[in-house]
Design a protein around this motif. Structure first.
Motif, PDB file in Angstrom:
ATOM      1  N   ASP A 123     -42.477  74.564 -41.632  1.00 12.17           N
ATOM      2  CA  ASP A 123     -42.761  74.071 -42.976  1.00 12.17           C
ATOM      3  C   ASP A 123     -41.968  74.836 -44.027  1.00 12.17           C
ATOM      4  OD1 ASP A 123     -44.475  72.356 -41.753  1.00 12.17           O
ATOM      5  OD2 ASP A 123     -46.323  73.392 -42.340  1.00 12.17           O
ATOM      6  N   HIS A 124     -41.940  76.156 -43.851  1.00 10.46           N
ATOM      7  CA  HIS A 124     -41.222  76.970 -44.824  1.00 10.46           C
ATOM      8  C   HIS A 124     -39.722  76.673 -44.799  1.00 10.46           C
ATOM      9  CE1 HIS A 124     -39.472  81.022 -46.128  1.00 10.46           C
ATOM     10  NE2 HIS A 124     -39.905  80.432 -47.211  1.00 10.46           N
ATOM     11  N   LEU A 125     -39.215  76.487 -43.602  1.00  7.55           N
ATOM     12  CA  LEU A 125     -37.807  76.125 -43.444  1.00  7.55           C
ATOM     13  C   LEU A 125     -37.515  74.801 -44.139  1.00  7.55           C
ATOM     14  CD1 LEU A 125     -35.299  77.167 -42.003  1.00  7.55           C
ATOM     15  CD2 LEU A 125     -36.038  75.984 -39.953  1.00  7.55           C
ATOM     16  N   MET A 126     -38.380  73.851 -43.946  1.00  9.45           N
ATOM     17  CA  MET A 126     -38.172  72.537 -44.553  1.00  9.45           C
ATOM     18  C   MET A 126     -38.268  72.615 -46.075  1.00  9.45           C
ATOM     19  SD  MET A 126     -40.058  69.882 -41.937  1.00  9.45           S
ATOM     20  CE  MET A 126     -39.462  68.375 -42.709  1.00  9.45           C
ATOM     21  N   ALA A 127     -39.192  73.428 -46.562  1.00 10.90           N
ATOM     22  CA  ALA A 127     -39.342  73.551 -48.017  1.00 10.90           C
ATOM     23  C   ALA A 127     -38.072  74.150 -48.632  1.00 10.90           C
ATOM     24  CB  ALA A 127     -40.558  74.406 -48.354  1.00 10.90           C
ATOM     25  N   THR A 128     -37.552  75.179 -47.987  1.00  9.98           N
ATOM     26  CA  THR A 128     -36.326  75.812 -48.493  1.00  9.98           C
ATOM     27  C   THR A 128     -35.147  74.853 -48.405  1.00  9.98           C
ATOM     28  OG1 THR A 128     -37.150  77.954 -47.727  1.00  9.98           O
ATOM     29  CG2 THR A 128     -34.815  77.793 -48.256  1.00  9.98           C
ATOM     30  N   ALA A 129     -35.026  74.197 -47.271  1.00 11.86           N
ATOM     31  CA  ALA A 129     -33.925  73.253 -47.084  1.00 11.86           C
ATOM     32  C   ALA A 129     -34.008  72.143 -48.130  1.00 11.86           C
ATOM     33  CB  ALA A 129     -33.975  72.666 -45.681  1.00 11.86           C
ATOM     34  N   TRP A 130     -35.201  71.654 -48.351  1.00 10.37           N
ATOM     35  CA  TRP A 130     -35.380  70.611 -49.349  1.00 10.37           C
ATOM     36  C   TRP A 130     -34.879  71.079 -50.720  1.00 10.37           C
ATOM     37  CZ3 TRP A 130     -35.968  65.871 -50.904  1.00 10.37           C
ATOM     38  CH2 TRP A 130     -36.383  65.661 -52.215  1.00 10.37           C
ATOM     39  N   ARG A 131     -35.315  72.250 -51.117  1.00 10.39           N
ATOM     40  CA  ARG A 131     -34.951  72.761 -52.441  1.00 10.39           C
ATOM     41  C   ARG A 131     -33.431  72.853 -52.594  1.00 10.39           C
ATOM     42  NH1 ARG A 131     -34.009  77.866 -54.042  1.00 10.39           N
ATOM     43  NH2 ARG A 131     -34.799  78.757 -52.103  1.00 10.39           N
ATOM     44  N   LEU A 132     -32.770  73.413 -51.601  1.00 11.50           N
ATOM     45  CA  LEU A 132     -31.324  73.610 -51.705  1.00 11.50           C
ATOM     46  C   LEU A 132     -30.563  72.285 -51.598  1.00 11.50           C
ATOM     47  CD1 LEU A 132     -31.026  76.856 -49.575  1.00 11.50           C
ATOM     48  CD2 LEU A 132     -30.895  76.631 -52.055  1.00 11.50           C
ATOM     49  N   PHE A 133     -30.966  71.442 -50.661  1.00 14.44           N
ATOM     50  CA  PHE A 133     -30.299  70.150 -50.517  1.00 14.44           C
ATOM     51  C   PHE A 133     -30.450  69.339 -51.800  1.00 14.44           C
ATOM     52  CE2 PHE A 133     -30.810  70.144 -45.627  1.00 14.44           C
ATOM     53  CZ  PHE A 133     -29.517  70.589 -45.461  1.00 14.44           C
ATOM     54  N   TYR A 134     -31.640  69.335 -52.343  1.00 14.29           N
ATOM     55  CA  TYR A 134     -31.878  68.523 -53.538  1.00 14.29           C
ATOM     56  C   TYR A 134     -31.115  69.083 -54.737  1.00 14.29           C
ATOM     57  CZ  TYR A 134     -34.336  65.879 -57.149  1.00 14.29           C
ATOM     58  OH  TYR A 134     -34.640  65.062 -58.204  1.00 14.29           O
ATOM     59  N   ARG A 135     -30.987  70.383 -54.794  1.00 12.65           N
ATOM     60  CA  ARG A 135     -30.281  70.987 -55.915  1.00 12.65           C
ATOM     61  C   ARG A 135     -28.772  70.760 -55.818  1.00 12.65           C
ATOM     62  NH1 ARG A 135     -30.371  77.339 -56.276  1.00 12.65           N
ATOM     63  NH2 ARG A 135     -28.660  76.988 -54.819  1.00 12.65           N
ATOM     64  N   ASP A 136     -28.204  70.965 -54.614  1.00 10.59           N
ATOM     65  CA  ASP A 136     -26.743  71.007 -54.508  1.00 10.59           C
ATOM     66  C   ASP A 136     -26.123  69.885 -53.674  1.00 10.59           C
ATOM     67  OD1 ASP A 136     -26.840  73.309 -56.033  1.00 10.59           O
ATOM     68  OD2 ASP A 136     -26.779  74.644 -54.308  1.00 10.59           O
ATOM     69  N   GLY A 137     -26.915  69.225 -52.864  1.00  5.45           N
ATOM     70  CA  GLY A 137     -26.353  68.183 -52.002  1.00  5.45           C
ATOM     71  C   GLY A 137     -26.377  68.592 -50.535  1.00  5.45           C
ATOM     72  N   PHE A 138     -26.352  67.604 -49.667  1.00  5.39           N
ATOM     73  CA  PHE A 138     -26.484  67.860 -48.233  1.00  5.39           C
ATOM     74  C   PHE A 138     -25.254  68.544 -47.657  1.00  5.39           C
ATOM     75  CE2 PHE A 138     -29.226  64.092 -48.980  1.00  5.39           C
ATOM     76  CZ  PHE A 138     -30.429  64.673 -48.634  1.00  5.39           C
ATOM     77  N   ARG A 139     -24.112  68.028 -47.994  1.00  2.00           N
ATOM     78  CA  ARG A 139     -22.896  68.602 -47.417  1.00  2.00           C
ATOM     79  C   ARG A 139     -22.534  69.906 -48.098  1.00  2.00           C
ATOM     80  NH1 ARG A 139     -20.826  63.247 -45.029  1.00  2.00           N
ATOM     81  NH2 ARG A 139     -20.226  64.374 -43.176  1.00  2.00           N
ATOM     82  N   PHE A 144     -35.252  71.652 -34.707  1.00  2.00           N
ATOM     83  CA  PHE A 144     -34.401  70.489 -34.975  1.00  2.00           C
ATOM     84  C   PHE A 144     -33.133  70.613 -34.134  1.00  2.00           C
ATOM     85  CE2 PHE A 144     -36.731  71.697 -38.776  1.00  2.00           C
ATOM     86  CZ  PHE A 144     -37.432  70.531 -39.057  1.00  2.00           C
ATOM     87  N   SER A 145     -32.689  69.497 -33.622  1.00  2.00           N
ATOM     88  CA  SER A 145     -31.528  69.581 -32.745  1.00  2.00           C
ATOM     89  C   SER A 145     -30.221  69.672 -33.519  1.00  2.00           C
ATOM     90  CB  SER A 145     -31.496  68.368 -31.816  1.00  2.00           C
ATOM     91  OG  SER A 145     -31.218  67.214 -32.569  1.00  2.00           O
ATOM     92  N   SER A 146     -30.264  69.353 -34.797  1.00  2.00           N
ATOM     93  CA  SER A 146     -29.039  69.418 -35.594  1.00  2.00           C
ATOM     94  C   SER A 146     -29.400  69.383 -37.078  1.00  2.00           C
ATOM     95  CB  SER A 146     -28.134  68.233 -35.270  1.00  2.00           C
ATOM     96  OG  SER A 146     -28.769  67.031 -35.664  1.00  2.00           O
ATOM     97  N   LYS A 147     -28.408  69.670 -37.880  1.00  2.00           N
ATOM     98  CA  LYS A 147     -28.596  69.595 -39.334  1.00  2.00           C
ATOM     99  C   LYS A 147     -28.980  68.173 -39.723  1.00  2.00           C
ATOM    100  CE  LYS A 147     -26.030  70.285 -43.679  1.00  2.00           C
ATOM    101  NZ  LYS A 147     -24.724  70.617 -44.305  1.00  2.00           N
ATOM    102  N   GLU A 148     -28.336  67.214 -39.095  1.00  2.30           N
ATOM    103  CA  GLU A 148     -28.617  65.816 -39.393  1.00  2.30           C
ATOM    104  C   GLU A 148     -30.083  65.477 -39.140  1.00  2.30           C
ATOM    105  OE1 GLU A 148     -25.867  62.974 -37.695  1.00  2.30           O
ATOM    106  OE2 GLU A 148     -27.526  61.632 -37.193  1.00  2.30           O
ATOM    107  N   GLU A 149     -30.616  65.982 -38.029  1.00  6.13           N
ATOM    108  CA  GLU A 149     -32.018  65.692 -37.720  1.00  6.13           C
ATOM    109  C   GLU A 149     -32.949  66.351 -38.732  1.00  6.13           C
ATOM    110  OE1 GLU A 149     -33.341  65.582 -33.408  1.00  6.13           O
ATOM    111  OE2 GLU A 149     -34.790  66.993 -34.243  1.00  6.13           O
ATOM    112  N   LEU A 150     -32.565  67.535 -39.181  1.00  6.37           N
ATOM    113  CA  LEU A 150     -33.348  68.198 -40.234  1.00  6.37           C
ATOM    114  C   LEU A 150     -33.376  67.341 -41.486  1.00  6.37           C
ATOM    115  CD1 LEU A 150     -34.710  70.577 -41.747  1.00  6.37           C
ATOM    116  CD2 LEU A 150     -32.434  71.564 -42.051  1.00  6.37           C
ATOM    117  N   ILE A 151     -32.230  66.810 -41.844  1.00  7.30           N
ATOM    118  CA  ILE A 151     -32.155  65.986 -43.060  1.00  7.30           C
ATOM    119  C   ILE A 151     -33.008  64.737 -42.906  1.00  7.30           C
ATOM    120  CG2 ILE A 151     -30.608  64.585 -44.484  1.00  7.30           C
ATOM    121  CD1 ILE A 151     -28.409  66.667 -43.909  1.00  7.30           C
TER     122      ILE A 151
END
Lengths: 192, 192
Positions: free
Chosen positions: A12-28, A50-57
């Motif tokens: 959950d914590h990983l997803m929350a952090t990933a969400w914040r950064l992806f939403y702020r700056d973009g996936f790529r 997650f098996s990959s970054k794509e699956e995380l997204i």
DNA sequence: AAGGGAATAGACAGAACTGTCTATTTTATG
DNA sequence: CATAAAATAGACAGTTCTGTCTATTCCCTT
């Protein structure tokens, strides 16, 4: 789709952090390493969940889809019993969202944009959300007595997505009010 | 802004290749090296014409802005003298665009998405285009006798951007027809 | 034909990228 | 307390990224 994902604090914590950064700056624009550093989590923890970054997204988009539709449903519920008010409450909620300090556009539109290919898993997941929202709108339109609920819902979807893009470009909430006013007009016409 | 750019065959070819790849796959997804390889051009040629990838992207967006507005203006001109027909011709043109084989969304919305920060040069350039188009629409609305041309143009902009996003998600042209129908309705109401 | 500006290939730096692997430590549960 | 599962640090491979530099070659104009 995949609802076998076990919820864990780390995950959950990983997803929350990933969400914040992806939403702020973009996936790529955001690398795995940055997410891990900010979350204070080891790389293998990510790749165990997650098996990959794509699956995380994809997982993030599915989560956000659930949350956003729940928020929409709650907004509608709070708006009372008048079908018209319930429908227009969606646009008021939009206005509040646009005005919130960390608004940065619609993550689904941005996902469609960053992964433009129709067959890409991320692209399809993002579009699934838009379809689901449109179906919610169609329900509201039907309740409001629209003669062609699906058609009106399609138009309201266009207004909403257009308003989100405009809010992202201007950092202003005016587009929500424009969309709301048009929605009110169309609703009156459709329910006649 | 910067109109000092000298046109040269190499530069033009580089820009055409870059445009094709960026539009197909995205700005961050396409590296400089791929563009150079596809264009058959040396790296220093790129960096003699543009100081950075970012500047290349800005130049491409400005060029596309000019072309797209010219195409819109031509479409309107061909549509005849009736102000209503001229305005609705924009939506017919949209439908044709959505149906074209290499349609892949709106490069400006995609640029807003990939560079979400408000102050970023690419973000601002992309939004400038949307503002310019809205102004064109306001002219058409005024000519059609709308009581509040700017307001109607704002709403039409929302419909158009929403329709583009929908077309990108569905690969269908229906959203253009929905937007057109709504535009016709609103125009009739506004000109009353 | 000569001179000069433009384009070339290709090496290079230095960083960042995703994903894998191992060996160790922490944590939770019986 | 013991054991198994989960998380850790960190190296590693192999690629890709933007941007710089050099030395050579092409091409156009005078």
């Amino acid at each position: 789709m995949s609802e076998t994902e076990t919820s864990s604090p780390k995950r959950d914590h990983l997803m929350a952090t990933a969400w914040r950064l992806f939403y702020r700056d973009g996936f790529r624009a955001v690398g795995i390493d940055l997410i891990l550093a900010e979350a204070g989590v080891a790389k293998m923890t990510l790749y165990n969940h997650f098996s990959s970054k794509e699956e995380l997204i994809v997982a993030l988009l599915e989560k956000r889809d659930r949350e956003l539709r729940a928020a929409m449903a709650a907004t509608v519920e709070v708006a009372g019993k008048s079908p018209t008010k319930r429908l227009l409450a969606v646009f008021d909620w939009l206005e509040g969202w646009f005005g919130s300090p960390d608004f940065n556009g619609c993550v689904f539109i941005r996902a469609l944009s960053e992964y433009p290919e129709a067959t890409h898993a991320i692209h399809r997941t993002a579009w699934n959300h838009k379809v689901a929202v449109k179906e919610m709108l169609a329900q509201l339109c039907a309740a409001a007595g629209a003669s062609n609920p699906a058609g009106l819902a399609e138009t309201l979807s266009l207004l909403i997505d257009g308003a989100i893009v405009a809010a992202h470009g201007t950092r202003a909430t005016g587009s929500a009010r424009s969309a709301r006013a048009t929605a009110a007009t169309l609703l009156k016409l459709a329910a006649a």
